[in-house]
Scaffold this motif. Structure first.
Motif, short mmCIF file in Angstrom:
data_model
loop_
_atom_site.label_atom_id
_atom_site.label_comp_id
_atom_site.label_asym_id
_atom_site.label_seq_id
_atom_site.Cartn_x
_atom_site.Cartn_y
_atom_site.Cartn_z
N SER A 229 0.81 -1.22 0.00
CA SER A 229 0.00 0.00 0.00
C SER A 229 0.84 1.27 0.00
O SER A 229 0.38 2.33 0.44
N GLU A 230 2.07 1.19 -0.48
CA GLU A 230 2.89 2.40 -0.63
C GLU A 230 2.24 3.36 -1.61
O GLU A 230 1.70 2.95 -2.64
N THR A 231 2.27 4.65 -1.30
CA THR A 231 1.71 5.68 -2.18
C THR A 231 2.68 6.85 -2.29
O THR A 231 3.50 7.08 -1.39
N GLU A 232 2.56 7.58 -3.39
CA GLU A 232 3.29 8.84 -3.57
C GLU A 232 2.36 9.85 -4.22
O GLU A 232 1.48 9.47 -5.01
N GLY B 183 8.40 21.86 -6.23
CA GLY B 183 7.28 21.81 -5.29
C GLY B 183 7.52 20.78 -4.20
O GLY B 183 8.62 20.68 -3.66
N GLY B 184 6.49 19.99 -3.92
CA GLY B 184 6.56 19.03 -2.83
C GLY B 184 6.15 17.64 -3.26
O GLY B 184 5.31 17.47 -4.14
N GLY B 185 6.77 16.65 -2.62
CA GLY B 185 6.40 15.26 -2.81
C GLY B 185 6.00 14.63 -1.49
O GLY B 185 6.61 14.91 -0.45
N TRP B 186 4.97 13.81 -1.52
CA TRP B 186 4.47 13.12 -0.32
C TRP B 186 4.59 11.63 -0.53
O TRP B 186 4.29 11.12 -1.61
N ILE B 187 5.02 10.91 0.50
CA ILE B 187 5.15 9.46 0.40
C ILE B 187 4.62 8.80 1.67
O ILE B 187 4.77 9.32 2.78
N THR B 188 3.96 7.68 1.48
CA THR B 188 3.61 6.77 2.56
C THR B 188 4.25 5.45 2.21
O THR B 188 3.92 4.85 1.18
N THR B 189 5.21 4.99 3.01
CA THR B 189 5.96 3.79 2.65
C THR B 189 5.18 2.52 2.98
O THR B 189 4.11 2.57 3.60
N SER C 219 8.29 2.03 9.03
CA SER C 219 7.64 2.69 7.90
C SER C 219 7.53 4.18 8.22
O SER C 219 7.77 4.61 9.35
N LEU C 220 7.14 4.98 7.23
CA LEU C 220 7.00 6.41 7.50
C LEU C 220 6.00 7.03 6.55
O LEU C 220 5.63 6.47 5.52
N LYS C 221 5.56 8.23 6.93
CA LYS C 221 4.70 9.06 6.10
C LYS C 221 5.24 10.47 6.21
O LYS C 221 5.39 11.00 7.30
N GLY C 222 5.58 11.10 5.07
CA GLY C 222 6.18 12.42 5.16
C GLY C 222 6.13 13.18 3.85
O GLY C 222 5.73 12.64 2.81
N SER C 223 6.55 14.44 3.90
CA SER C 223 6.58 15.30 2.72
C SER C 223 7.99 15.87 2.57
O SER C 223 8.69 16.12 3.56
N TYR C 224 8.37 16.12 1.30
CA TYR C 224 9.74 16.52 0.99
C TYR C 224 9.75 17.50 -0.17
O TYR C 224 8.88 17.43 -1.06
N PHE C 225 10.75 18.38 -0.21
CA PHE C 225 10.96 19.22 -1.38
C PHE C 225 11.30 18.34 -2.57
O PHE C 225 12.04 17.36 -2.45
N ALA C 226 10.77 18.69 -3.74
CA ALA C 226 11.04 17.93 -4.95
C ALA C 226 11.24 18.87 -6.13
O ALA C 226 10.63 19.93 -6.19
N TYR C 227 12.10 18.48 -7.06
CA TYR C 227 12.20 19.18 -8.34
C TYR C 227 12.26 18.14 -9.45
O TYR C 227 12.69 17.00 -9.23
N ALA C 228 11.79 18.54 -10.64
CA ALA C 228 11.56 17.54 -11.67
C ALA C 228 11.76 18.11 -13.07
O ALA C 228 10.91 18.85 -13.55
#
Length: 201
Positions: free
Chosen positions: A90-93, A119-125, A133-142
């Motif tokens: 059930s990992e999500t991004e 912007g930002g990226g969110w992940i639930t491992t 496991s973790l759930k968090g948000s991070y700076f992202a560039y693409a």
């Protein structure tokens, strides 16, 4: 979820304000497009390979996007992507990104664009909220590229590739063949998006 929506709105408002009167500023080249698409991405985390289609648990989901074409070559793009399906355990991004893009090439109905989004990226491992496991948000560039095919004055089809960098990501340790794998070097989700957009101005 409310924080994610608020973050997305905060990113989109400056671009919307910039687009209030593009026709008067640039002589009629300004257009606004909005669309929907489907995405398949390698989540990087939890996969033995970081490239899309090399992982059996690529994450899949919908994407919403808009483009403000300020001139025939210069544009901005904003996107929101929710990769909720097929993840391991059930990992999500998800991500909310905005930035400039530039039309590199056009021939007949085809256009090739290059873009750089931030912007930002969110992940639930996997198996959150279990231990490790973790759930968090991070700076992202693409950085990425988009191939568009214009069906008519008001409709385009598009295919998009994006390679994201989440430099500050530090996830829990995972194990591969009994060997600990430490995730303290960021991750690089990447993948393809295919969809359509409609010109509403």
């Amino acid at each position: 979820m409310l924080k994610q929506v608020a973050f997305c709105i905060a990113l989109l408002v400056p671009t919307a304000l910039l687009a209030q009167s593009p026709e008067s500023a640039i002589g009629g080249d300004g257009t606004i497009w909005a669309g929907a698409a489907a995405s398949v991405f390698s989540p990087d985390f939890g996969c033995s390979h970081d490239m899309v289609f090399a992982c059996t648990h690529d994450v899949i989901g919908p994407t919403a996007f808009f483009n403000v074409n300020l001139t025939s070559r210069i544009s901005s793009e904003g996107e929101a992507r929710w990769l909720e399906w097929n993840g391991l355990g059930s990992e999500t991004e998800s991500n909310y990104l905005i930035g400039p893009r530039y039309r590199l090439y056009r021939h007949d109905r085809y256009s090739l664009w290059l873009k750089a989004l931030f912007g930002g990226g969110w992940i639930t491992t996997s198996d959150y909220p279990q231990q490790g496991s973790l759930k968090g948000s991070y700076f992202a560039y693409a950085p990425g590229g988009t191939l568009e095919y214009r069906l008519s004055r008001h409709w385009i089809l598009r295919a998009d590739y994006e390679y994201q960098f989440w430099p500050s990501f530090a996830g829990p340790t995972t194990y591969k063949n009994g060997v600990a794998v430490v995730h303290d070097h960021g991750i690089s989700p990447n993948g393809f998006t295919v969809g359509a957009a409609w010109r509403f101005w």
